[in-house]
Design a protein around this motif. Sequence first.
Motif, PDB file in Angstrom:
ATOM      1  N   LEU A  51       0.855  -1.192   0.000  1.00  0.00           N
ATOM      2  CA  LEU A  51       0.000   0.000   0.000  1.00  0.00           C
ATOM      3  C   LEU A  51       0.882   1.230   0.000  1.00  0.00           C
ATOM      4  O   LEU A  51       1.681   1.442   0.914  1.00  0.00           O
ATOM      5  N   LEU A  56      -2.584   0.613  -4.518  1.00  0.00           N
ATOM      6  CA  LEU A  56      -2.433  -0.739  -3.997  1.00  0.00           C
ATOM      7  C   LEU A  56      -1.780  -1.594  -5.069  1.00  0.00           C
ATOM      8  O   LEU A  56      -2.325  -1.759  -6.170  1.00  0.00           O
ATOM      9  N   LEU A 195      -6.995   3.550  -5.272  1.00  0.00           N
ATOM     10  CA  LEU A 195      -7.966   3.337  -4.200  1.00  0.00           C
ATOM     11  C   LEU A 195      -9.156   4.287  -4.292  1.00  0.00           C
ATOM     12  O   LEU A 195     -10.046   4.248  -3.442  1.00  0.00           O
ATOM     13  N   TRP A 257      -5.379  -3.939   7.847  1.00  0.00           N
ATOM     14  CA  TRP A 257      -5.480  -3.695   6.418  1.00  0.00           C
ATOM     15  C   TRP A 257      -6.766  -2.933   6.100  1.00  0.00           C
ATOM     16  O   TRP A 257      -6.770  -2.040   5.246  1.00  0.00           O
ATOM     17  N   LEU A 261      -6.560   0.663   4.238  1.00  0.00           N
ATOM     18  CA  LEU A 261      -7.225   0.809   2.950  1.00  0.00           C
ATOM     19  C   LEU A 261      -8.279   1.912   2.997  1.00  0.00           C
ATOM     20  O   LEU A 261      -8.449   2.670   2.030  1.00  0.00           O
TER      21      LEU A 261
END
Length: 447
Positions: A51, A56, A195, A257, A261
């Motif tokens: 990341l 990503l 993202l 995660w 994210l």
Amino acid sequence: MSVPEYTPPQEELPNYQPSLQYYGLCLTKTEFLTPYHANPRRSWKPVILELNSTQLNFYDLNCSSHLKTLIISLYGEQNQLDDLAINLNNDYQQRKSASDVVIEQLDDLFAGDAYGGLNLGEISEELAHFKTSASDKIMKKWGNYKTNKSFKHLSSYYKEMKNNLMLMEPTSNYEEYRYSQLYKYRSDLINSYTLDNLKVGEAPSLNQLISALYKEDTKSTNQPISTLTKYKNCLRLRIECKQMLLQFWSFHSLINWFRNLSIGKDLCKPVDQRLITKLKSIPNRSNLRNNALLIASAAAAAISPNTHSTRTSISTNVSTSSKNSSELIFSNTPRRESLASIDSYLEEVNIQGYNFVSNDNLYTPIEKQFISNCIPDLNSFDKWSGADITLSNYQHYLKKDNLKDIFINYTQLYDLVIEFDKKFIKQKINGDSRSFLIHENGLVSVK
């Protein structure tokens, strides 16, 4: 007046430092290649996940097929829920109603109210779907055979995997990643996704039992039992035009995660348009049904331990398991003071007689269920139409003679995605991004 002589700057510019970085190993499986087309090839694949702020990246592993298969087997040993499904089914077949089993173990507080608020008959109806077919049994035997075969190579690779050298528990420290065994195995960049307009949520699994069906979002109450994942610790992502599953080593890995994210998605927007995602810390409501399901989930955790050395069948005595889990929930076991520095705290799980780093047991079953209720679910067949997506390198999907075209027909999108994925690996494409609206007939640009 003379102009002063120009002198070049003496100070070096600082190196690029991403505002957000996270690294680790995970398993990935693509469920949908586009909002309109399911992926015909679905199998778990180990990848390196990087990341980098709003990007990503997925990297392949440059290692032997034996090691890749071993990684998949270790994750399966850690997260598989087949034994739980089989034993739930066996127990259901032996008893007339699963509600009788649950009621025996519930405290008076959860046994029902004067208004009939707890309908445990619904739970028994759902458990009726946990039936093991002949093909399921054959597939399970074949899976066990492959797993046991791969474990024969465990001694050869254990030196490279112990002490979290493969970063199965992820890290935000680039230096730790740079000098890890995982980085040495990093190979080709498989794909890179923006993202922007990411949608991420927990993939409902059998481990959540009926709470996956009755989570706070009422639209999930009709979730088919067949769409529940067979593995715990999975996130489902809708990223660009794809939907994929990411399976992580532990619950700790999953929630970290998810958090990173979510932050990366927020960073994609300009500052003046940015909306910071408010991560829930308390579920919307705590009613009688939810409280009962917390105990059911804890029972599932109690009969599905992750600290076993060999693959063994799980006890089918749900009554005993429920009692033990209740004692675990309401015990006065002190919490660890090192949770503030959780990234540096390492626990171990024993698989096949070998110890592997795992932070899964930093959370009690009741804490896991509480946190899970704060993470949104993303079901496999949730509605896509009307949602926004962002395509990086969007020019590839448009007609070359007319880049101003704002519509991509869904019948052409499947072939375009397949072609782009192959082209990306070879040429490392890096182009502009554009937002689209998902329409029933195709993608419409909203720029």
